[in-house]
Design an enzyme around this catalytic site. Structure first.
Site, PDB file in Angstrom:
ATOM      1  CB  ILE A 492      36.062  40.233  48.007  1.00  0.00           C
ATOM      2  CG1 ILE A 492      35.585  39.131  47.046  1.00  0.00           C
ATOM      3  CG2 ILE A 492      34.911  40.828  48.774  1.00  0.00           C
ATOM      4  CD1 ILE A 492      34.919  37.958  47.751  1.00  0.00           C
ATOM      5  CD  GLU A 496      44.879  33.600  34.834  1.00  0.00           C
ATOM      6  OE1 GLU A 496      45.545  34.392  35.499  1.00  0.00           O
ATOM      7  OE2 GLU A 496      45.227  33.177  33.729  1.00  0.00           O
ATOM      8  CG  ASP A 611      47.122  24.904  42.991  1.00  0.00           C
ATOM      9  OD1 ASP A 611      48.078  24.852  43.784  1.00  0.00           O
ATOM     10  OD2 ASP A 611      46.769  25.957  42.432  1.00  0.00           O
TER      11      ASP A 611
END
Ligand code: ACK
EC number: 2.7.10.1
Length: 848
Positions: A492, A496, A611
């Site tokens: 999908i 990283e 993040d």
């Protein structure tokens, strides 16, 4: 009416044209003519886009226009269109003129406007017949054998009133040797083809004009086209469709982009010639480690290279093999092809998820050939070389010594008992489920050795870095799952460290359920493995409905995997972009509430996300949002938005608080800033914060006090909350628990969401100047309360932490009651004053 074309042909019968000395040449010519005629017919009835090589793009082809061409002739009695149709009743747009007997001819034929579609050099192909003046009785004095072609550039179609002298001449066109013979019954006519090119073009389009000065012409077709170098993959780099340059000798330098799973070795470039050919490739990309080049891609597994025979009987052969050296993805299954030697036409295929099979039903004492190939999401790899094995001959089994039978029976019985013991042992510890990490009582102690004291009832996050052995952290916080319990269904996305797949997990005693599986690509370094599993060590410590839930990890077999709950709608930013404008405000606030609640949990655990962005929020089919992406190193290597700062760290600038950018002060308060940006992303359905401004400009603007403007149709209360999250002073930003309760209040009281940010004061695509509430008007809380004649409450405000105007901005009616402001009139006065100041702020936007 007899067509002028026929009139033109009247003196050109084949008999007249053929002269004896040329008899032989003409016979050969006749054959060539037949071929050319065939070609002409073909060209006429086939889209030139498909007939010609793909690097030609037609802008106009008069042969394929079904309706009126819309061309204009003047004077009216000059060029005229022959209204004929071909055998398929498609119009033939032929224009003709033949005023050879009259003096001073000046007949113009203007095409309609032709868009050049971005091309700066175009080609014009004319097919025409032109009558030889010598063949015209009595017209020699005035008859011409040429005509002129012109063009006029314009950006739009309104340029019909062009004076003759405004046209630029392309060329004088004469009949030449390049012709096809048109066979019209017993007459043959020469069909000339002339091509001219024009450039550089500087406007969006142009008109063509044909000027006749006294010739006898039939313009059979006009085709206008440009050339391009078609998209190609060369040296593992993809080069886009490229329109050729304006100059006929120009080579355009084009940069290539490395194909998936490859990286730049030397920057790939090629040159697009004016003819539409790719020339002079420079540089190249290389497949990343673990990927192999095949057909200009890096995505399929390498062939299985080592195959071993196992048990062989007279009717069966068992085989085992090793995973390909370079699987280049997760091996979904193997395909085993086998056939009796020399009988290749009749073969059998078996599919297996394991690296072993038994082929049975074979003939005794016969040689069989086996080939194996692996399949990943990228498809099948190549077949292995042929491996040949032979079944046992019948005689071996038949000749077994009868006297050995009692020994065999005893051996088999002992074997069966032993096997049962071993299986029982294995089953007790290796169910399809979580295998618990060794629960050594020492482990708890080691946990404490790492310097973390768990207070009863208060859970704190433990940084896996503090473990000497990161593997220990993984097994402390993540359950080990047997790879056989996982079924991978499809890829999908790309993470990283490797592919992200969806699939199903079947744990013992539980129903199978969908999961997301992050994989660690082969060829990883020890550090990559540590960082990859680090995310699981972090995620495994959390247990909250708005934090992505870790099911477990696979570390004992390859590929190493992290298995999490499956979120049907994927990442929030993409989901919102796809469903722009589709949700009610309450639904959007519900999403924001979920994220805030997850973040409250994280901040309570002492975890700073660093993040937080809509791309790192996942959303399921019930629109529940969950915080995800818990990188271990938190250098945000995997976030494409993260950019290097001058201090060397990698930070997603647009989402990060100024103090975190400037001096790496990452705290829950900096997460609150990011949360404000997420609010803005959600309310604007995935718009990119600060649009296309550069990171440097964003840093500067924010530092100077500018803030994002309200998204369209955004309730004022939500925009106010965003502005609060973006307070320069991090202590003045609301805490996550305050944000959650504020959103809860809004959800409970939907009418509070009806007041939208005033459309007239809403600035789109411009930042707004932002100063903390009231700072311009009042220097202190005391001054403000005095000004509204509520000075008596100054002390109470100060004592309860409302010592700055920014803190005061958060005060709610409930807070006032709690502070002891019980008189309704006083409550109203204070709340109205606060409201007024906020409205001033919202309306007082100053465009950058
Ligand atoms: O936007 P997406 O479909 O959602 O594409 C990315 C892709 O994998 C790479 O990260 C999707 N993804 C990641 N984790 C999950 C999950 N737990 N459930 C569903 N999709 C996921 C993400």
């Amino acid at each position: 009416m007899t067509s002028l074309l026929e009139e033109l042909l009247s003196c050109c019968s084949a008999s007249q044209k053929i002269q004896l000395p040329w008899l032989i040449i003409n016979s050969l010519f006749a054959i060539a003519t037949q071929i050319l005629k065939y070609l002409l017919k073909f060209v006429t009835h086939t889209s030139s886009l498909t007939f010609f090589f793909l690097f030609i793009v037609n802008l106009l082809d008069s042969r394929t226009v079904m309706g009126d061409l819309g061309w204009i002739a003047y004077p009216k009695n000059g060029w005229e269109e022959i209204g004929e149709v071909d055998e398929n009743y498609a119009p033939i747009h032929t224009y003709q003129v033949c005023k050879v007997m009259e003096q001073n001819q000046n007949n113009w034929l203007l095409t309609s406007w032709i868009s050049n579609q971005g091309a700066s050099r175009i080609f014009i192909e004319l097919k025409f017949t032109l009558r030889d003046c010598n063949s015209l009785p009595g017209g020699l004095g005035t008859c011409k054998e040429t005509f002129n072609m012109y063009y006029f550039e314009s950006d739009d179609e309104d340029g019909r009133n062009i004076r003759e002298n405004q046209y630029i001449k392309i060329d004088t066109i004469a009949a030449d040797e390049s012709f096809t013979e048109l066979d019209l019954g017993d007459r043959v006519m020469k069909l000339n083809t002339e091509v001219r090119d024009v450039g550089p073009l500087t406007k969006k389009g142009f008109y063509l004009a044909f000027q006749d000065v006294g010739a006898c012409i039939a313009l059979v077709s006009v085709r206008v086209y440009y050339k391009k170098c078609p998209s190609v993959v060369r040296n593992l780099a993809r080069f886009p469709d490229t329109i050729t340059g304006a100059d006929s000798s120009q080579l355009l330098e084009v940069s290539g982009v490395c194909v998936n799973h490859s990286v730049t070795d030397e920057a790939p470039k090629m040159h697009c010639s004016a003819e539409g050919e790719w020339l002079v490739p420079i540089g190249k990309c290389l497949c990343k480690a673990g990927y192999e080049e095949k057909n200009n891609t890096c995505q399929a597994p390498s062939p299985v290279s080592s195959v071993k025979k196992g048990k062989i009987t007279k009717n069966s052969i068992s085989l085992s093999w090793q995973e390909p050296d370079r699987p280049n993805g997760i091996i979904l299954e193997y395909e085993i092809k086998y056939f009796e030697k020399d009988q290749e036409t009749s073969y059998t295929i078996i599919k297996s998820k394991e690296t072993m099979i038994t082929a049975d039903g074979l003939k005794p004492g016969s040689a069989y050939v086996f080939q194996i190939r692996a399949r990943t999401a990228a498809g099948y790899g190549g077949f292995s070389r042929r491996f040949e094995f032979e079944t046992s001959p019948v005689s071996v089994a038949a000749s077994s010594d009868q006297s050995q039978i009692p020994i065999i029976v005893v051996s088999v019985t002992v074997g069966v008992i032993l096997l049962a013991v071993v299986i029982g042992f294995l089953l007790s510890g290796r169910r399809c489920g979580y295998s618990k990490a060794k629960q050594d009582p020492e482990e708890e102690k080691m946990h404490f050795h790492n310097g973390h004291i768990k207070l009863p009832g208060v859970r704190t996050y433990i940084d896996p870095h503090t473990y000497e052995d990161p593997n220990q952290a993984v097994h402390e916080f993540a359950k080990e799952i047997e790879a056989s319990c996982i079924t991978i269904e499809r890829v999908i996305g790309a993470g990283e460290f490797g592919e992200v797949c969806s699939g199903r997990l079947k744990l013992q005693g539980k129903r199978e359920f969908p999961v997301a599986i992050k994989t660690l690509k082969v060829g990883y370094t020890e550090k990559q493995r540590r960082d990859f599993l680090g995310e699981a060590s972090i995620m495994g410590q959390f247990d909250h409905p708005n934090i992505i839930h870790l099911e477990g990890v696979v570390t004992k077999s390859k590929p190493v995997m992290i298995v999490t709950e499956y979120m049907e709608n994927g990442s929030l930013d993409t989901f919102l972009k796809k469903n722009d404008g589709q949700f009610t405000v309450i639904q959007l606030v519900g999403m924001l509430r979920g994220i805030a609640s997850g973040m409250k949990y994280l901040s309570d655990m002492g975890y700073v996300h660093r993040d937080l962005a809509a791309r790192n929020i996942l959303i399921n089919s019930n629109l529940v949002c969950k915080v995800s992406d818990f990188g271990l190193s938190r250098v945000l290597e995997d976030d494409p938005e993260a950019a290097y700062t001058t201090r060397g760290g990698k930070i997603p600038i647009r989402w990060t608080a100024p103090e975190a950018i400037a001096f790496r002060k990452f705290t829950s308060a900096s997460d609150v800033w990011s949360y404000g940006i997420v609010m803005w992303e959600v309310m604007s359905y995935g718009e990119r914060p600060y649009w296309e401004m550069t990171n440097q400009d964003v840093i500067k603007a924010v530092e100077e006090g500018y803030r994002l403007p309200s998204p369209m149709d955004c309730p004022a209360a939500l925009y106010q909350l965003m502005l609060d999250c973006w307070q320069k002073d991090r202590n003045s930003r609301p805490k996550f628990d305050e944000i959650v309760s504020m959103l809860d209040k809004l959800i409970r009281n939907p009418s509070s969401l009806k007041t939208l940010v005033n459309a007239s004061s809403r600035v789109s695509n411009l930042l707004v100047e932002h100063s903390p509430v009231g700072s311009g008007a009042y220097r202190s809380v005391g001054e403000w309360l005095e000004a509204i004649k509520m000075g008596r409450y100054t002390e109470i405000f100060m004592e309860n932490g409302y010592s700055s105007m920014d803190a005061v901005a958060q005060v709610t009616l409930e807070d006032l009651r709690r502070l002891g402001v019980t008189l309704v009139g006083h409550q109203k006065k204070i709340m109205n004053s606060l409201q007024e100041m906020k409205v001033q702020l919202v309306n007082g936007m100053v465009p950058l």
